[in-house]
Enzyme design. Structure first.
Site, PDB file in Angstrom:
ATOM      1  CG  HIS A   1      -1.820   1.167   1.380  1.00  0.00           C
ATOM      2  ND1 HIS A   1      -3.117   1.161   0.915  1.00  0.00           N
ATOM      3  CD2 HIS A   1      -1.623   2.393   1.929  1.00  0.00           C
ATOM      4  CE1 HIS A   1      -3.674   2.332   1.175  1.00  0.00           C
ATOM      5  NE2 HIS A   1      -2.789   3.109   1.802  1.00  0.00           N
ATOM      6  CD  GLU A   2       1.809   3.684   3.763  1.00  0.00           C
ATOM      7  OE1 GLU A   2       2.008   4.714   3.102  1.00  0.00           O
ATOM      8  OE2 GLU A   2       0.844   3.550   4.541  1.00  0.00           O
TER       9      GLU A   2
ATOM     10  CG  HIS B   1       0.054   6.133  -0.628  1.00  0.00           C
ATOM     11  ND1 HIS B   1      -1.063   6.513  -1.329  1.00  0.00           N
ATOM     12  CD2 HIS B   1      -0.401   5.653   0.582  1.00  0.00           C
ATOM     13  CE1 HIS B   1      -2.152   6.276  -0.600  1.00  0.00           C
ATOM     14  NE2 HIS B   1      -1.765   5.752   0.561  1.00  0.00           N
TER      15      HIS B   1
ATOM     16  CG  HIS C   1      -6.463   6.065   0.286  1.00  0.00           C
ATOM     17  ND1 HIS C   1      -6.612   6.909   1.369  1.00  0.00           N
ATOM     18  CD2 HIS C   1      -5.313   5.367   0.516  1.00  0.00           C
ATOM     19  CE1 HIS C   1      -5.602   6.712   2.218  1.00  0.00           C
ATOM     20  NE2 HIS C   1      -4.807   5.780   1.717  1.00  0.00           N
TER      21      HIS C   1
ATOM     22  CB  CYS D   1      -7.930  -2.109  -4.740  1.00  0.00           C
ATOM     23  SG  CYS D   1      -6.382  -1.361  -5.292  1.00  0.00           S
TER      24      CYS D   1
ATOM     25  CB  CYS E   1      -8.079  -2.908  -8.348  1.00  0.00           C
ATOM     26  SG  CYS E   1      -7.935  -1.149  -8.660  1.00  0.00           S
TER      27      CYS E   1
ATOM     28  CB  CYS F   1      -4.496   0.519  -8.533  1.00  0.00           C
ATOM     29  SG  CYS F   1      -5.619   1.559  -7.573  1.00  0.00           S
TER      30      CYS F   1
END
Lengths: 183, 446
Positions: free
Chosen positions: A131-132, A135, A141, A147, A166, A169
């Site tokens: 996740h990080e 970014h 988000h 996702c 997903c 993304c």
């Protein structure tokens, strides 16, 4: 070529599952992932009044340890992280920047008074790191709850989402990597 | 999709930057300001979907900034952020219209939830404003067709009275469109977002009218199997339109007067008083003053409802409106019947212009509907019109001017219930002349 990712275990923290984390992050992202211990003094980032560690300052320190031009670093700590306005954060990244930090403190089931579940802990850590990293590659988000880029303000949110990006993304990520001068 | 714009106003650099990062990750377009003045300056560049404002700042504090923001952007959605959980300041901020109040350090989920709710409310409020605007546009489109001076005057009166909450009596012959006038008043009034509830007092038997107006409780009378709200209750917030008010029975007049004085009533068989805030519009084709004189209509009720009067002219007094009305009805029926567009032949229009239309606009509408049904070509011809229109118009060709005058005077006197002064006014002659003509033609004025 996709940039190298360095998983930096901060201070004395080097869990037994560090190798599994490295492999799974590599599989999900398709990047070359390396892991090592980074012996920095975490005491410098400690806020006694909050009994937590300042994520933003720690992030600034990690910028000094980026593997090489175009690489990414994700610091991993067992300590609890905060940013000044929030009670805690699971992790923090610079949007579109090369550094991120993740705390495992609130990913432990024991933190919520539940029996130890190391499998769940590793699953959560993989998701938070991926996740990080997202970014770091400029992703925000995602409204798709499955996702890995969907927002997580509770640990239950982390459990509900998957560990992969997903399709939408993934497309944004590929586009960002193609355009990035760092990549 | 456009990114939501958010402004963070906080004197602490670390708070600004960390919140900025946090909201950037959430996909916001983020602007930060270090104090109130900075915020106001940045607001000049355009509105924000949400403003997160620190309560305690040097110079202009969060409360003062909030006051200034309200002047610049009354619709601004503000979330107050503070390190001091003071109930007084929270209440003050909320009184000034802040959406919510969070205390630093805030739980990420609480902040996320508050921001989401604030944006949802803003979206709903904007959608609501858009829909209201749309309703206003749609409802202010006048359903009244007419360009004559007489109808222009009626519409001027509608515009004047609509803004007020005054009771209105609409007078006019049957078929002149009194209900349309009532609906136009409602549509242009501040009550337009609430219902207009119409009751035809002349069409409902006396025994049922009371229950129709006041509603009833279960078991109030035989057949009252369920509680039912009456029209007065249903009109709450909106307009109650009582058509044929002159037909309302004596007992009901007392009950209605009581409701008009207090806006409170009880359902039949009920004990609980119910309040209903409605505006009353009535219509009649009767001479209410005469009914009062005859003791058939209560004087106190007459004065209560008769605050403002609008007289709808009969169609024969606004013949210049006939072509546009015809055009409107042809279009309406073509659409309803799925027929190709039709035009009115010159001969048919001439016939219609010469006819007196005792049934007024309603009769004209029926005539066009009939012509649309029976007509087989793209043109409406005289023979497509209802027979009585044709006959009345055909007759004059074979008759003397005197016989036509005599018949016309008799008709007007009939319509004015034998009132010679009124008839003279309609005919455009003085009373003396009319009396002479009545005598000359041997007409009975009574």
């Amino acid at each position: 070529m996709k940039p190298e990712i360095l998983l930096a275990f901060l201070g004395d923290f080097r869990p037994v599952w560090s190798e599994e984390l490295r492999q799974r992050v590599g599989r999900v992202t398709g990047h070359f992932v390396r892991s090592e211990s980074l012996r920095i003094d975490l005491g410098r980032f400690y806020a006694p009044e909050r009994e937590q560690y300042h994520a933003t300052l720690l992030l600034a320190e990690l910028l000094r340890h980026i593997p090489r031009a175009g690489g990414r670093i994700v610091g991993i700590t067992a300590e609890d992280l905060f940013i000044p306005v929030l009670t805690f954060v699971f992790g923090q990244a610079q949007l579109g920047g090369p550094a991120a930090v993740v705390s495992t403190m609130r990913l432990h089931t024991e933190f919520y008074g539940l029996p130890t579940d190391e499998r769940l802990l590793v699953d959560r850590a993989v998701k938070e790191v991926v996740h990080e990293l997202g970014h770091g590659f400029g992703l925000v988000h995602c409204p798709d709850r499955s996702c890995v880029m969907s927002s997580s303000t509770y640990v239950e949110d982390v459990d509900l989402k998957g560990e992969a990006y997903c399709p939408s993304c993934t497309a944004l990520l590929e586009n960002a990597l193609a355009e990035s001068p760092l990549a | 999709m456009k990114k939501p714009r958010i402004m963070i106003v906080d004197d602490e650099h670390s708070v600004r930057t960390s919140l900025r990062e946090w909201f950037l990750e959430d996909g916001f377009d983020v602007v930060t300001a270090e104090d109130g003045l900075d915020a106001l300056k940045k607001l000049e560049q355009g509105p924000f979907d949400l403003m997160i404002v620190d309560l305690k700042m040097p110079g202009m504090d969060g409360i003062s900034l909030q006051r200034r923001l309200r002047e610049v952007d009354p619709g601004a959605t503000i979330v107050i952020l503070t390190a001091f959980a003071s109930v007084e300041t929270a209440v003050e901020a909320l009184k000034l219209g802040a959406f919510d109040y969070v205390t630093k350090p805030v739980d990420p989920d609480e902040l996320s939830h508050t921001v989401r709710r604030a944006l949802e409310r803003k979206q709903l409020s904007e959608e609501n404003a858009r829909l209201r605007e749309k309703v206003t546009q749609l409802s202010t489109v006048s359903p009244i067709i007419g360009r004559s001076r007489a109808m222009e005057h009626v519409m001027e009166l509608v515009g004047t009275v609509a803004e007020t909450d005054a009771s209105v009596v609409i007078r006019g012959e049957s078929g002149t469109g009194k209900e349309l006038i009532a609906r136009a008043i409602h549509a242009a009034s501040p009550r337009r977002f609430f219902p207009i509830v119409a009751v035809n007092c002349g069409a409902i038997p006396e025994t049922l009218l009371e229950s129709e107006l006041f509603g009833h409780e279960k078991g109030a009378f035989t057949g009252a199997h369920y509680r039912r709200k009456g029209k007065i209750e249903l009109a709450n917030g909106g307009t109650l339109f009582l058509d044929e008010i002159g037909e309302i029975p004596a007992k009901m007049q007392v009950d209605l007067l009581r409701v008009l004085e207090s806006h409170r009533f009880t359902r039949l068989g009920g004990a609980q008083e119910i309040e209903s805030d409605f505006r009353l519009v009535c219509a009649t084709n009767r001479d209410l003053e005469a009914l009062v004189r005859e003791g058939k209509f209560r004087e106190d009720l007459y004065y209560r409802i008769h605050v403002f009067a609008i007289e709808v002219p009969p169609l024969r007094e606004r013949r210049e409106d006939i072509p546009i009305l015809v055009e409107h009805f042809i279009e309406k029926f073509c659409r309803a019947m799925g027929k190709a567009p039709r035009v009115l032949s010159d001969e048919a229009l001439e016939l219609m212009r010469g006819y007196d239309w005792p049934g007024n606009v309603r009769e004209l509408e029926n005539a066009i509907e009939r012509a649309m049904v029976v007509g087989t070509t793209g043109k409406i011809r005289p023979e497509d019109l209802p027979l009585h229109v044709e006959h009345e118009l055909a007759r004059p060709r074979d008759r003397s001017l005197e016989s036509l005058e005599s018949e016309h005077i008799q008709r007007v006197l009939r319509e004015e219930a034998g009132n010679v002064s009124q008839a003279a006014r309609v005919l455009g002659i003085d009373r003396g002349t009319l009396y002479n003509k009545i005598k000359k033609y041997g007409i009975s004025a009574g």
